[in-house]
Design a protein around this motif. Structure first.
Motif, PDB file in Angstrom:
ATOM      1  N   CYS A  36      -4.499  -0.941  -3.107  1.00  0.00           N
ATOM      2  CA  CYS A  36      -5.446   0.081  -2.657  1.00  0.00           C
ATOM      3  C   CYS A  36      -5.250   0.345  -1.163  1.00  0.00           C
ATOM      4  O   CYS A  36      -5.077  -0.592  -0.381  1.00  0.00           O
ATOM      5  CB  CYS A  36      -6.867  -0.400  -2.927  1.00  0.00           C
ATOM      6  N   GLN A  91       0.838  -1.204   0.000  1.00  0.00           N
ATOM      7  CA  GLN A  91       0.000   0.000   0.000  1.00  0.00           C
ATOM      8  C   GLN A  91       0.870   1.250   0.000  1.00  0.00           C
ATOM      9  O   GLN A  91       0.572   2.211  -0.712  1.00  0.00           O
ATOM     10  CB  GLN A  91      -0.919   0.015   1.212  1.00  0.00           C
ATOM     11  N   ALA A  95      -5.906   4.464  -4.665  1.00  0.00           N
ATOM     12  CA  ALA A  95      -7.067   3.652  -4.323  1.00  0.00           C
ATOM     13  C   ALA A  95      -7.731   3.160  -5.596  1.00  0.00           C
ATOM     14  O   ALA A  95      -7.592   3.777  -6.657  1.00  0.00           O
ATOM     15  CB  ALA A  95      -8.061   4.453  -3.499  1.00  0.00           C
ATOM     16  N   CYS A 144     -13.221   2.343  -3.977  1.00  0.00           N
ATOM     17  CA  CYS A 144     -12.831   2.948  -2.699  1.00  0.00           C
ATOM     18  C   CYS A 144     -12.614   4.454  -2.844  1.00  0.00           C
ATOM     19  O   CYS A 144     -12.897   5.212  -1.929  1.00  0.00           O
ATOM     20  CB  CYS A 144     -11.570   2.274  -2.158  1.00  0.00           C
TER      21      CYS A 144
END
Length: 80
Positions: free
Chosen positions: A30, A24, A55, A59
């Motif tokens: 995401c 991430q 993202a 989301c």
């Protein structure tokens, strides 16, 4: 003309890297749902060191503040 990535957040949020995984933090997953494929493309915020976070579209819709689009767009109809 805007040459930035599509659906880029205009208000940049700063995220705490403490709760994020390595993928991430590197932009390969995401920030919300950890989905890796397809690679997230919507810039959602940044880390305190300036690294961009991304993202997935689903989301991003939930995380980004809704923009008031007060301009009326003409509706185009192909057939009557």
């Amino acid at each position: 003309m805007n040459w930035g990535p599509p659906r880029t957040a205009h208000v940049t949020m700063t995220f705490d890297p403490e709760g994020l995984t390595r993928t991430q933090r590197e932009g390969d997953a995401c920030v919300a749902c950890h989905k890796k494929w397809p690679r997230p493309r919507t810039r959602i915020g940044r880390l305190p060191d300036g690294t961009a976070l991304f993202a997935c579209p689903e989301c991003a819709d939930a995380l980004l503040p809704q923009q008031d689009d007060t301009r009326s767009r003409p509706q185009r109809v192909a057939f009557f």
